[in-house]
Design a protein around this motif. Sequence first.
Motif: not given
Lengths: 285, 330
Positions: B120, B123-130, B132-133, B135
């Motif tokens: 997780l 994934l957060f660090d990859s910048g792909l997740v909408r 983020r904060q 989630s």
Amino acid sequence: MPARSVPAGRPYGRVVANVVVGVSVLYALLPLLWLLLASTVDAEALFASDFFGPSNFALVDNIRTLLAQDDGAYLTWYGNSLLYAVGGAAVGALVSTAAGYVFDKFEFAGKGALFALILISVMVPATVLALPLYLLASDLGLANTVWSVLIPVLFNPFGVYLARMFSASYVPDEVLEAARVDGANELRSFLSVGLRMLAPGYVTIFLFQLTAIWNNFFLPLVMLNDASLYPLSLGLYSWNSTAPINPDYYPLMVIGSLLALLPLVIAFLLLQRHWRSGLTAGSVK
Amino acid sequence: MSTSTVPGTSRTVHTPPSARASTPATRPRRPQRQAVGVLLGPFVLLLVAVFLVPVLYAVRLSFFSETHTGLGFGKARTAFVGLRNYAAVLSDPSFVSGVGVTLLYALVFLPLVLTGGLALALLFDSGLVRARQLSQTVLFVPHAVPGIIATVIWLYLYTPGLSPVLDVLGSADVTVNFLGLRMLIPSLVNIALWSGLGYTAVIFFAALRAIPRELVEAAEVDGAGPVRTALTIKVPMIRGTLSTVAIFTTIAALQLFTEPMLLSRATPLVGPRFTPNMYIFDAAFTRNNYGLASAASVLLLLVCCALSYVVTRGTARTGRRVPDSRKARP
């Protein structure tokens, strides 16, 4: 924070990432949603998992039953939890902040050894200490009193560790020099300058300690006999033991649990900036 | 407490510049000594009263045993028994099986929470997740739920007649006994995973953010894809944080108490000595054998200290390779 450069043309990765995170978010959220919904319906609907029937809404009744049960025991436990957690965290965080400040700003004999001992005590599980603490307290006649639960929770070595780092990054030595030049003694400069600059650190330590005390179960279980001194955790535990025999307690446990976790969840949501900085400080530095 | 630190790489040798500058002439200044006493005193008092004294007391008690003279009438006498309490604990099958249960539980839980949290965080660090904060906040919320309440929630979700989960599974003709022999450990692990996953992810994410960006960018320029960058650059860089979290999680697993205590009311599979902590509680408050309970406590304490020592050494060693700690040992 801005998203880092993501290579375009990877829609597949983007979908997978969002699905994985989405599923995790649902995993975190759904049990809480169940608790919330289950609290709003009557016992019959609870056992049928029928949360949306129009005539099943019974939140107010549930709360009324909860507060009336066992002569208002729930409110007593709530008050006790607030006393132990807010009182304990307020005083404990102050003690830790002052100690961390000293470790950062002063030199004294035995400093390194004392700090090493603090780091060791961070690692020692509270449950290992509970039994000897009980035996000591019972020797001193303190077992089954408010003090037997309140005093041990003031001790927060991890808070000292955090406070030392907060002090190093929030309180510039020049400011203290200036206070000294102005003639303030060391205590005055801590109270009027240092403590004020350490306020965000204090709030962080307070929040972590509040949660730990609110969650505390083993120590009160060992120390307390008298149900009027129970915190919520222990009170709910005693009700839960009755639930398999008397199903009337299931709805009580559900609404009681919901109301018991609300203050913590609200505190975490409101103070996000603080616990994030605390976690970051604790894990990265 | 389940917070995490990296003692090996912490600022344990930090000396404020001002103190260093003013040391030669003014170190024994009186007002400074007084301030140290007043500000540090309360904490030291607590350290002695609720840590040092209880630990020493437990060690002392573990060498004694209460014996009844005659037919069990008359006053109990406390006698020095040496290591006999330790021998009794270690040769007690119910203690040994409790250790086994805890190890099994930790072996299932640790990889799940570490890889899950790490995945997780990456994934957060990859910048792909909408979102983020948001989630991260939602994922973290279960950590704020008291252990006893988390257990109550899941216990009810495991209970036939109460659980909508079982209803849904039942309508698909699947019958699961969450509190049966095969599902008991997974059910316990699930409660801990629910509480700990978001917390671990947030910590790992914070550690990933501290990696110098140039390193990641250099890898990308060299043609490494996101997965390759994650596995060869990012994960090795946060090894210290990984091992610290692993050790704290293990120490938390060794303390397993609240969850099985609640489950013991719902399933006969969880007995009063199901874990070492339950064994201690049972020895002290059901069997009134403080010597035995103290010996078990000291054993648990020793295991925790050994684990902490290992990880402190470990992080100190890896710490030297991380650019952050420039001071290699002489």
